[in-house]
Scaffold this motif. Structure first.
Motif, mmCIF file in Angstrom:
data_model
loop_
_atom_site.group_PDB
_atom_site.id
_atom_site.type_symbol
_atom_site.label_atom_id
_atom_site.label_comp_id
_atom_site.label_asym_id
_atom_site.label_seq_id
_atom_site.Cartn_x
_atom_site.Cartn_y
_atom_site.Cartn_z
ATOM 1 N N GLY A 94 0.810 -1.215 0.000
ATOM 2 C CA GLY A 94 0.000 0.000 0.000
ATOM 3 C C GLY A 94 0.838 1.256 0.000
ATOM 4 N N ARG A 95 0.166 2.325 0.426
ATOM 5 C CA ARG A 95 0.770 3.649 0.366
ATOM 6 C C ARG A 95 2.008 3.771 1.266
ATOM 7 N N GLY A 96 2.130 2.849 2.223
ATOM 8 C CA GLY A 96 3.310 2.833 3.091
ATOM 9 C C GLY A 96 4.603 2.618 2.339
ATOM 10 N N LEU A 97 4.511 2.191 1.076
ATOM 11 C CA LEU A 97 5.728 1.953 0.271
ATOM 12 C C LEU A 97 6.320 3.254 -0.290
ATOM 13 N N LYS A 98 5.582 4.357 -0.125
ATOM 14 C CA LYS A 98 6.044 5.728 -0.469
ATOM 15 C C LYS A 98 6.091 6.065 -1.955
ATOM 16 N N GLY A 99 6.341 5.107 -2.823
ATOM 17 C CA GLY A 99 6.397 5.453 -4.249
ATOM 18 C C GLY A 99 6.607 4.210 -5.108
ATOM 19 N N CYS A 119 -2.268 -4.557 -4.787
ATOM 20 C CA CYS A 119 -2.046 -3.269 -4.110
ATOM 21 C C CYS A 119 -3.369 -2.715 -3.595
ATOM 22 N N SER A 120 -3.246 -1.665 -2.780
ATOM 23 C CA SER A 120 -4.451 -0.979 -2.295
ATOM 24 C C SER A 120 -4.929 0.003 -3.373
ATOM 25 N N LYS A 121 -6.141 0.524 -3.165
ATOM 26 C CA LYS A 121 -6.760 1.397 -4.175
ATOM 27 C C LYS A 121 -5.950 2.677 -4.432
ATOM 28 N N PRO A 122 -5.531 3.399 -3.366
ATOM 29 C CA PRO A 122 -4.798 4.642 -3.668
ATOM 30 C C PRO A 122 -3.549 4.398 -4.506
ATOM 31 N N GLU A 143 -4.278 -4.717 -10.402
ATOM 32 C CA GLU A 143 -3.736 -5.227 -9.126
ATOM 33 C C GLU A 143 -4.522 -4.720 -7.911
ATOM 34 N N HIS A 144 -5.441 -3.797 -8.142
ATOM 35 C CA HIS A 144 -6.185 -3.182 -7.028
ATOM 36 C C HIS A 144 -7.183 -4.193 -6.437
ATOM 37 N N VAL A 145 -7.000 -4.472 -5.132
ATOM 38 C CA VAL A 145 -7.926 -5.396 -4.466
ATOM 39 C C VAL A 145 -8.787 -4.632 -3.470
ATOM 40 N N GLY A 146 -9.974 -5.168 -3.211
ATOM 41 C CA GLY A 146 -10.855 -4.530 -2.237
ATOM 42 C C GLY A 146 -12.288 -4.482 -2.710
ATOM 43 N N GLN A 147 -13.070 -3.690 -2.005
ATOM 44 C CA GLN A 147 -14.501 -3.568 -2.306
ATOM 45 C C GLN A 147 -14.734 -3.153 -3.750
ATOM 46 N N THR A 148 -13.924 -2.210 -4.237
ATOM 47 C CA THR A 148 -14.109 -1.717 -5.597
ATOM 48 C C THR A 148 -13.089 -2.320 -6.566
ATOM 49 N N GLY A 149 -12.325 -3.285 -6.092
ATOM 50 C CA GLY A 149 -11.324 -3.931 -6.963
ATOM 51 C C GLY A 149 -11.555 -5.423 -7.023
ATOM 52 N N ILE A 173 -0.099 -1.436 4.351
ATOM 53 C CA ILE A 173 -1.528 -1.178 4.050
ATOM 54 C C ILE A 173 -2.235 -1.019 5.397
ATOM 55 N N SER A 174 -3.063 0.027 5.528
ATOM 56 C CA SER A 174 -3.650 0.328 6.840
ATOM 57 C C SER A 174 -4.687 -0.704 7.269
ATOM 58 N N GLY A 175 -5.437 -1.273 6.289
ATOM 59 C CA GLY A 175 -6.491 -2.234 6.645
ATOM 60 C C GLY A 175 -7.844 -1.561 6.745
ATOM 61 N N ILE A 208 -11.689 -0.732 5.902
ATOM 62 C CA ILE A 208 -12.765 -1.718 5.711
ATOM 63 C C ILE A 208 -12.958 -2.052 4.222
ATOM 64 N N GLN A 209 -12.775 -1.024 3.357
ATOM 65 C CA GLN A 209 -12.984 -1.257 1.919
ATOM 66 C C GLN A 209 -11.882 -2.152 1.347
ATOM 67 N N HIS A 210 -10.695 -2.108 1.908
ATOM 68 C CA HIS A 210 -9.627 -3.018 1.457
ATOM 69 C C HIS A 210 -9.921 -4.428 1.969
ATOM 70 N N LEU A 211 -10.274 -4.504 3.261
ATOM 71 C CA LEU A 211 -10.539 -5.819 3.861
ATOM 72 C C LEU A 211 -11.657 -6.558 3.133
ATOM 73 N N VAL A 215 2.478 -6.512 7.617
ATOM 74 C CA VAL A 215 3.707 -5.805 7.977
ATOM 75 C C VAL A 215 3.360 -4.322 7.995
ATOM 76 N N ASN A 216 3.461 -3.683 9.171
ATOM 77 C CA ASN A 216 3.100 -2.269 9.269
ATOM 78 C C ASN A 216 3.910 -1.644 10.404
ATOM 79 N N LYS A 217 4.368 -0.423 10.205
ATOM 80 C CA LYS A 217 5.203 0.192 11.258
ATOM 81 C C LYS A 217 4.360 0.755 12.403
ATOM 82 N N ASP A 250 9.329 -1.444 10.027
ATOM 83 C CA ASP A 250 9.452 -0.685 8.785
ATOM 84 C C ASP A 250 9.584 -1.662 7.613
ATOM 85 N N ALA A 251 8.682 -1.539 6.651
ATOM 86 C CA ALA A 251 8.683 -2.461 5.504
ATOM 87 C C ALA A 251 10.048 -2.498 4.806
ATOM 88 N N PHE A 252 10.718 -1.340 4.802
ATOM 89 C CA PHE A 252 11.995 -1.275 4.072
ATOM 90 C C PHE A 252 13.090 -2.084 4.767
HETATM 91 C C1 LIG Z 1 -16.231 3.895 -1.612
HETATM 92 C C2 LIG Z 1 -14.815 3.524 -1.323
HETATM 93 C C3 LIG Z 1 -14.299 2.373 -1.884
HETATM 94 C C4 LIG Z 1 -12.980 2.005 -1.627
HETATM 95 N N1 LIG Z 1 -12.476 0.856 -2.174
HETATM 96 C C5 LIG Z 1 -11.241 0.452 -1.853
HETATM 97 C C6 LIG Z 1 -10.710 -0.770 -2.349
HETATM 98 O O1 LIG Z 1 -11.368 -1.504 -3.099
HETATM 99 N N2 LIG Z 1 -9.457 -1.127 -1.986
HETATM 100 C C7 LIG Z 1 -8.669 -0.354 -1.157
HETATM 101 O O2 LIG Z 1 -7.512 -0.736 -0.876
HETATM 102 N N3 LIG Z 1 -9.148 0.810 -0.698
HETATM 103 C C8 LIG Z 1 -10.391 1.244 -1.022
HETATM 104 N N4 LIG Z 1 -10.847 2.427 -0.566
HETATM 105 C C9 LIG Z 1 -9.896 3.319 0.157
HETATM 106 C C10 LIG Z 1 -9.733 2.934 1.611
HETATM 107 O O3 LIG Z 1 -10.724 3.538 2.402
HETATM 108 C C11 LIG Z 1 -8.347 3.377 2.144
HETATM 109 O O4 LIG Z 1 -8.232 4.755 1.958
HETATM 110 C C12 LIG Z 1 -7.194 2.678 1.440
HETATM 111 O O5 LIG Z 1 -7.365 1.279 1.484
HETATM 112 C C13 LIG Z 1 -5.874 3.055 2.141
HETATM 113 O O6 LIG Z 1 -4.808 2.555 1.403
HETATM 114 P P1 LIG Z 1 -3.427 2.246 2.117
HETATM 115 O O7 LIG Z 1 -3.677 1.384 3.289
HETATM 116 O O8 LIG Z 1 -2.500 1.781 1.063
HETATM 117 O O9 LIG Z 1 -2.918 3.691 2.548
HETATM 118 P P2 LIG Z 1 -2.897 4.431 3.960
HETATM 119 O O10 LIG Z 1 -4.238 4.495 4.575
HETATM 120 O O11 LIG Z 1 -2.176 5.707 3.726
HETATM 121 O O12 LIG Z 1 -2.015 3.487 4.886
HETATM 122 C C14 LIG Z 1 -0.654 3.276 4.731
HETATM 123 C C15 LIG Z 1 -0.214 2.344 5.839
HETATM 124 O O13 LIG Z 1 1.184 2.088 5.679
HETATM 125 C C16 LIG Z 1 1.798 2.133 6.955
HETATM 126 N N5 LIG Z 1 3.197 2.510 6.725
HETATM 127 C C17 LIG Z 1 3.712 3.714 6.375
HETATM 128 N N6 LIG Z 1 5.031 3.636 6.188
HETATM 129 C C18 LIG Z 1 5.377 2.365 6.442
HETATM 130 C C19 LIG Z 1 6.602 1.661 6.427
HETATM 131 N N7 LIG Z 1 7.745 2.274 6.102
HETATM 132 N N8 LIG Z 1 6.601 0.347 6.758
HETATM 133 C C20 LIG Z 1 5.441 -0.296 7.087
HETATM 134 N N9 LIG Z 1 4.251 0.321 7.121
HETATM 135 C C21 LIG Z 1 4.214 1.629 6.784
HETATM 136 C C22 LIG Z 1 1.031 3.141 7.746
HETATM 137 O O14 LIG Z 1 1.163 2.904 9.150
HETATM 138 C C23 LIG Z 1 -0.392 2.899 7.254
HETATM 139 O O15 LIG Z 1 -1.065 1.942 8.067
HETATM 140 C C24 LIG Z 1 -12.164 2.829 -0.806
HETATM 141 C C25 LIG Z 1 -12.705 3.985 -0.227
HETATM 142 C C26 LIG Z 1 -14.013 4.322 -0.490
HETATM 143 C C27 LIG Z 1 -14.566 5.564 0.143
#
Ligand SMILES: Cc1cc2nc3c(=O)[nH]c(=O)nc-3n(C[C@H](O)[C@H](O)[C@H](O)COP(=O)(O)OP(=O)(O)OC[C@H]3O[C@@H](n4cnc5c(N)ncnc54)[C@H](O)[C@@H]3O)c2cc1C
Length: 317
Positions: A205-210, A230-233, A244-250, A263-265, A267-270, A282-284, A301-303
């Motif tokens: 997920g977004r925790g990978l930074k880029g 991967c997560s949606k964002p 690769e997007h998994v979740g409610q909308t993937g 990945i934060s976890g 509800i839409q990802h779960l 794996v989450n920091k 730290d994932a890295f």
């Molecule tokens: C209608 C709707 C539908 C949606 N559908 C989906 C869907 O299908 N799939 C989906 O994934 N999302 C979906 N979302 C978005 C969802 O709500 C979350 O915003 C999204 O899942 C967050 O993605 P993320 O966990 O990658 O990013 P973030 O929420 O930014 O989380 C990043 C995580 O990485 C961790 N982290 C940061 N740096 C590090 C590091 N160096 N090492 C380890 N951990 C680190 C942080 O602690 C954090 O927990 C939807 C939202 C809506 C409103």
């Protein structure tokens, strides 16, 4: 009327893993009913691979010479085969096309329909199936009363079983009407391991930074023979492709092992991954919601964690 008809989808000539699970499920239901398990497949299943379905419980394969790419075509093929075989139960694996075809099959056969089925039916008091509901958060039991029942099986819920059967492969002709939809282009996911069918998924997920940091995720996936997700964002920002997007909308996945890295976890990802058999997070952040759904969790730290995990797995595998 006690036969079971199973629709088999193929990829690169071979039956998909989820369809093999459907064949084994259908064979078990046929045994319970005292009937035969008959599979139906279109030309995308090669003749050689059609023969392999006996190993998973099919007594017969109806092999249709044409292709069926659209749900309306699948529905016509399956309904025609079910009628020919006098089937009491029709089984399909969950897939994008089959999900759309299942209600149409139900209408054509005047059948009751249960989707997301997770276990064999209970026949002690009618025909009761267990199914997952509310994106896997609840389990419901549904009693089906019509003569014909259509069941769509949740991936990785029932598994496959080995049979020692002799198989008859018969060519099957059905009148499939020309579809009202014109397909202009088909873009297929490439790569060795297709995400919806994968046994192991490494997701980040977004925790990978880029996007430049996905090398370690791909390495880990390679070591494990896994598909990447991967997560949606992440896909919204074009760090990774949308397929690769998994979740409610993937894509919804049910692998045996799901790695969630950074990945934060939410509800839409779960909603798309919570039926995975084992989840490793794996989450920091020790407070990350994903830990509540994890079987194993690494706070770190994932890295640092991912390269070490990869080295350890490489040495062990
Ligand atoms: C209608 C709707 C539908 C949606 N559908 C989906 C869907 O299908 N799939 C989906 O994934 N999302 C979906 N979302 C978005 C969802 O709500 C979350 O915003 C999204 O899942 C967050 O993605 P993320 O966990 O990658 O990013 P973030 O929420 O930014 O989380 C990043 C995580 O990485 C961790 N982290 C940061 N740096 C590090 C590091 N160096 N090492 C380890 N951990 C680190 C942080 O602690 C954090 O927990 C939807 C939202 C809506 C409103």
């Amino acid at each position: 009327m006690s036969n079971v008809l199973i629709y088999v989808e193929a990829e690169n000539g071979a039956a998909k893993k989820s369809s093999l699970e459907a064949v084994s499920y259908g064979a078990a239901v046929a045994e319970m009913l005292g009937g035969k398990a008959v599979a139906v497949a279109a030309a995308d299943l090669s003749a050689d691979h059609a023969g392999e379905l006996a190993k998973f419980g099919a007594d017969k394969v109806l092999h249709f010479g044409g292709t069926v790419n659209q749900s309306s075509e699948i529905a016509e093929l399956v309904a025609a085969a079910a009628q020919q075989e006098n089937a009491a139960v029709v089984v399909t694996a969950k897939s994008i096309n089959a999900d759309l075809a299942v209600p149409m099959i139900g209408v054509k056969l005047k059948a009751s329909v249960a989707t997301n089925v997770t276990a064999l039916p209970d026949l002690s008091n009618g025909f009761v199936v267990t199914r997952a509901a509310y994106t896997g958060k609840a389990i419901t039991q549904v009693s089906l009363h019509s003569n014909v029942k259509v069941l769509s099986i949740k991936k990785n819920a029932s598994g496959t079983k080995e049979y020692n059967k002799t198989l008859a492969v018969e060519s099957f002709n059905a009148n499939i009407s020309a579809s009202k939809i014109t397909v202009k282009e088909v873009k297929k996911q490439t790569g060795e391991i297709l995400l919806p069918e994968a046994d192991i998924v490494v997701s980040a997920g977004r925790g990978l930074k880029g996007p430049e940091n996905w090398g370690m995720i791909e390495e880990l996936a390679k070591t494990l023979g896994a598909a990447t997700a991967c997560s949606k964002p992440v896909s919204d920002m074009d760090w990774r492709p949308h397929h690769e997007h998994v979740g409610q909308t993937g894509i919804k996945v049910s692998p045996n092992l799901y790695f969630a890295i950074g990945i934060s976890g939410a509800i839409q990802h779960l909603a798309g991954v919570n039926s995975s058999k084992v989840i490793v997070v794996v989450n920091k952040d020790p407070e990350a919601p994903f830990f509540k759904s994890a079987d194993y969790g690494i706070v770190g730290d994932a890295f640092e964690v991912v390269p070490k995990l990869n080295e350890a797995l490489k040495a062990a595998l």
